[in-house]
Design a protein around this motif. Structure first.
Motif, short mmCIF file in Angstrom:
data_model
loop_
_atom_site.label_atom_id
_atom_site.label_comp_id
_atom_site.label_asym_id
_atom_site.label_seq_id
_atom_site.Cartn_x
_atom_site.Cartn_y
_atom_site.Cartn_z
N PRO A 477 0.83 -1.21 0.00
CA PRO A 477 0.00 0.00 0.00
C PRO A 477 0.87 1.26 0.00
N CYS A 478 0.48 2.21 -0.82
CA CYS A 478 1.31 3.40 -1.01
C CYS A 478 0.40 4.62 -1.12
N GLN A 479 0.81 5.70 -0.48
CA GLN A 479 0.03 6.94 -0.45
C GLN A 479 1.00 8.10 -0.63
N ALA A 480 1.06 8.65 -1.83
CA ALA A 480 2.09 9.65 -2.16
C ALA A 480 1.98 10.91 -1.34
N VAL A 481 0.75 11.29 -0.99
CA VAL A 481 0.51 12.47 -0.14
C VAL A 481 -0.51 12.08 0.92
N THR A 482 -0.56 12.85 1.98
CA THR A 482 -1.48 12.54 3.06
C THR A 482 -2.92 12.85 2.66
N LYS A 537 8.16 15.84 -1.72
CA LYS A 537 9.01 16.57 -0.79
C LYS A 537 10.27 15.78 -0.46
N VAL A 538 10.14 14.48 -0.31
CA VAL A 538 11.32 13.66 -0.03
C VAL A 538 12.27 13.65 -1.23
N GLN A 539 11.73 13.63 -2.43
CA GLN A 539 12.58 13.76 -3.62
C GLN A 539 13.36 15.08 -3.57
N GLU A 540 12.67 16.14 -3.17
CA GLU A 540 13.32 17.45 -3.06
C GLU A 540 14.42 17.43 -1.99
N LEU A 541 14.12 16.81 -0.85
CA LEU A 541 15.10 16.76 0.23
C LEU A 541 16.31 15.91 -0.14
N LEU A 542 16.09 14.85 -0.90
CA LEU A 542 17.20 14.01 -1.34
C LEU A 542 18.15 14.77 -2.25
N ALA A 543 17.62 15.73 -2.99
CA ALA A 543 18.43 16.61 -3.84
C ALA A 543 19.34 15.80 -4.75
N ASP A 544 20.66 15.99 -4.66
CA ASP A 544 21.59 15.31 -5.56
C ASP A 544 21.58 13.80 -5.38
N GLU A 545 21.07 13.33 -4.24
CA GLU A 545 21.04 11.89 -3.98
C GLU A 545 19.87 11.19 -4.67
N TYR A 546 18.91 11.95 -5.17
CA TYR A 546 17.76 11.33 -5.82
C TYR A 546 18.10 10.99 -7.26
N ALA A 547 17.96 9.71 -7.61
CA ALA A 547 18.35 9.24 -8.94
C ALA A 547 17.16 8.89 -9.81
N GLY A 548 15.97 9.38 -9.44
CA GLY A 548 14.79 9.16 -10.26
C GLY A 548 14.10 7.83 -10.02
N LYS A 549 14.50 7.10 -8.99
CA LYS A 549 13.90 5.80 -8.72
C LYS A 549 12.58 5.95 -7.94
N LYS A 550 11.81 4.88 -7.94
CA LYS A 550 10.50 4.87 -7.30
C LYS A 550 10.62 5.04 -5.78
N ILE A 551 9.66 5.76 -5.20
CA ILE A 551 9.58 5.92 -3.75
C ILE A 551 8.15 5.58 -3.30
N ASP A 552 8.04 4.68 -2.33
CA ASP A 552 6.75 4.35 -1.72
C ASP A 552 6.60 5.08 -0.40
N ARG A 553 5.35 5.39 -0.05
CA ARG A 553 5.08 6.12 1.19
C ARG A 553 3.86 5.52 1.88
N PHE A 554 3.94 5.33 3.21
CA PHE A 554 2.73 5.01 3.97
C PHE A 554 2.83 5.63 5.36
N GLU A 555 1.69 5.77 6.00
CA GLU A 555 1.63 6.44 7.30
C GLU A 555 1.33 5.45 8.42
N LEU A 556 1.90 5.70 9.57
CA LEU A 556 1.57 4.99 10.81
C LEU A 556 1.06 6.03 11.80
N PRO A 557 -0.21 6.38 11.72
CA PRO A 557 -0.72 7.52 12.51
C PRO A 557 -0.57 7.33 14.01
N ASN A 558 -0.68 6.09 14.51
CA ASN A 558 -0.57 5.89 15.95
C ASN A 558 0.86 6.04 16.46
#
Length: 608
Positions: A477-482, A537-558
């Motif tokens: 499961p992946c959620q790119a934005v909240t 935002k994480v792509q932006e923060l990675l800056a020069d370290e981001y190589a265009g690869k896929k990023i998955d995101r999920f939340e653990l609200p608790n």
């Protein structure tokens, strides 16, 4: 067997082949004052899985992990005296030989401990049979390539086994169980399963034991090691951080604590840190059970006692992860020191000169990289602080491709025409070719694994695969934005500063993938964090370290946490990585150092 009414107390004594070796003895010796039923330890990683596999294939050196014996030997009298059980995954690529060595060690001390061993993790024949029958393409779960297109020749393959072989060995009287590649959490699953006489259908209980195993398998981590709140531990004995103990009840209830009179702490924050380490998404797979993490949370019961809550369970998958090892060629590296002003220009000059001298040989290289590591501050007050490491790194298929005349000499010969202050590192051992190993991660049906228990009596018992399984989508499961992002205006005045002034983070490696989890301490900060940290935002923060690869995101609200999986971020994994951060542990630290807009009201609570 002990009464199922009392929770089992399981201590984790090792999280790596290089962990402190005295923990097993100390935990066992102190058993009368701090009771322990089972001690587990993890001596395996993708690094020594590949190196020990090569040792086994080439018949050179030990193919098990010898540092385990350094921990075990002084502990044996206390283990025997107090009736403590031991389950470890130190067998690496020769568990049978380790069993023989441990058996002789026990006998030499006149002890009556029974030693069992687990087999079935060696699966290269099963892989080859499946390939021959076209039963599987063995897709790499990190990169998506198929095994037939892999340009390396497999020499070894290991499956990640579950914990029921360990449980079976304990049930039949074993005192010490040595394993090869069981999953890191499997010794805890096996110990709890045996103690409480669980069945495979006890999925909720198994899932909780599985997560408990994940929390304590890295020894000191859950007690404050590798914790972004580490500065608060200076007054809590950070020179000798303790080892964890999981108390697991018959209903699957879990409390995490640590050995008495040790440093560090067990808190909601340290448990959150370890929970987020190396997971790949909300579905956490094991051969015995699947744990669902998205509603998990921790409760601080008292000082150094934290309860695990909210774990959900599901059936295990029909497959298990396997790692395939191949010889990957050779690598070498050489270092220069750049100091003071004009660092970038000095690096360009040296790189240009070295590339020219390497030109006759560079076509043999599969990788050639030049990197600056570190930075020089403005107006430095000492020379070391003003010095930057300049690294020349190469890999090639054959040892002769990187012999000194083809790599080291071209790297150092520009010294007299070099940049001002040109100084090479004089330890040239790293510049000599050393072997590296490729590691390919894929899946194998559990039905193809011959999981067996070998008792001290010579008897052997088979552990069948789970009777019920569930096939899960390849994509977690992946959620790119909240969902329902908070209004940015509600935070009031902001200042620019490092993310890590407010946010904890933890990262780690799984093959070439890197995971990183971020979390905060307060609910209001969580609304800000989940709104801020999108995939973009994480792509932006990675800056020069981001190589265009896929990023998955999920939340653990608790947990007030947001988790990211950075696909294929770590070159080709720890055993053949060209990066300094081959374990991915500093990805979190890099991202915490990146500047964002921070609400002043959160900073008023104090910086991490």
């Amino acid at each position: 067997m002990a009464s199922p009414k009392r929770p089992i107390r399981i201590a984790g004594c090792s999280g790596a082949a290089t962990d402190r070796r005295d923990a097993m003895r100390a935990l066992a010796a102190n058993c009368p004052n701090d009771p322990i039923d089972v001690i587990i330890g993890d001596w395996m990683s993708e690094a020594n899985m590949t190196s020990r596999a090569a040792s086994k294939t080439d018949n050179v050196g030990e193919a098990y992990e010898p540092t385990f014996l350094e921990a075990l030997e002084p502990a044996l009298p206390h283990i025997a005296k107090h009736g403590i059980k031991i389950a470890v995954n130190a067998g690496a690529s020769d568990t049978e030989l380790l069993h023989s060595v441990v058996t002789k060690m026990v006998a030499s001390k006149g002890l009556k401990l029974k030693v069992a061993w687990i087999s079935g993790d060696e699966v290269l024949p099963a892989v080859r049979e499946a390939q021959k029958a076209n039963a599987s393409t063995f897709e790499n779960i990190r990169t998506g390539e198929v095994l037939n297109s892999w340009k390396f020749e497999p020499i070894y393959a290991q499956a990640y086994l579950g914990g029921l072989g360990i449980a079976s060995a304990f049930l039949r009287g074993a005192d010490i169980v040595v394993c090869g590649r069981v999953s890191d959490a499997s010794p805890v699953i096996g110990a709890a399963y045996w103690w409480h006489n669980w069945q495979r259908s006890n999925l909720d209980e198994l899932a909780n034991a599985f997560v408990a195993g994940h929390l304590i398998e890295c020894s000191n981590y859950v007690c404050g090691g590798n914790f972004t709140g580490f500065k608060a531990l200076e007054t809590k004995g950070w020179e000798n951080i303790g080892y964890p103990i999981a108390e697991i009840s018959s209903s699957g209830g879990v409390v995490i604590t640590k050995n008495k009179n040790s440093g560090g702490e067990v808190s909601v924050q340290t448990c959150s840190s370890q929970l987020l380490y190396e997971i790949q998404g909300p579905w956490y797979f094991n051969s015995d059970v699947t744990a669902i993490l998205d509603e998990l949370w921790f409760e601080q019961l008292s000082t150094d006692r934290v309860a695990l809550r909210g774990v959900k369970s599901d059936l295990p998958p029909p497959t298990t992860k396997i790692g395939i090892t191949a010889k990957g060629g050779y690598q070498a590296e050489m270092h220069w020191f750049l100091c003071g002003l004009d660092i970038d220009a000095k690096a360009r000059m040296m790189e240009t000169q070295i590339r020219l001298l390497l030109r006759p040989h560079a076509h043999r290289f599969t990788k050639l990289a030049f990197t600056k590591n570190g930075s020089a501050p403005d107006d430095p007050t000492n020379q070391n602080a003003a010095t930057v490491d300049f690294r020349v790194f190469a890999q090639a298929p054959k040892e002769e491709d990187l012999m000194p005349q083809r790599f080291l000499r071209p790297c150092i010969d520009p010294i007299m025409q070099g940049y001002p202050g040109a100084t090479p590192h004089l330890d040239w051992r790293q510049a000599l070719p050393k072997p590296v190993y490729e590691y390919y991660v894929t899946l194998l049906p559990q039905a193809d694994v011959q999981h067996k228990v070998h008792l001290a009596s010579g008897e052997t018992f088979a552990i069948p695969p789970p009777p019920q399984t569930k096939t899960y989508p390849a994509q977690q499961p992946c959620q790119a934005v909240t969902r329902g992002p908070a209004d940015g205006g509600k935070w009031g005045r902001t200042v620019t500063g490092p993310l890590g002034w407010i946010v904890h983070a933890r990262s780690g490696d799984k093959g070439s993938n890197c995971n990183v989890g971020f979390w905060v301490r307060h609910r209001e900060e969580w609304d800000w964090l989940r709104t801020l940290l999108s995939v973009e935002k994480v792509q932006e923060l990675l800056a020069d370290e981001y190589a265009g690869k896929k990023i998955d995101r999920f939340e653990l609200p608790n947990l007030h946490a947001v988790h990211f999986l950075l696909h294929d971020h770590l070159d080709r994994g720890v055993s053949c990585s060209s990066t300094y951060d081959f374990l991915g542990k500093n990805v979190a630290e890099f991202l915490r150092a990146r500047h964002v807009q921070l609400p002043v009201r959160f900073l008023d609570r104090g910086r991490l």
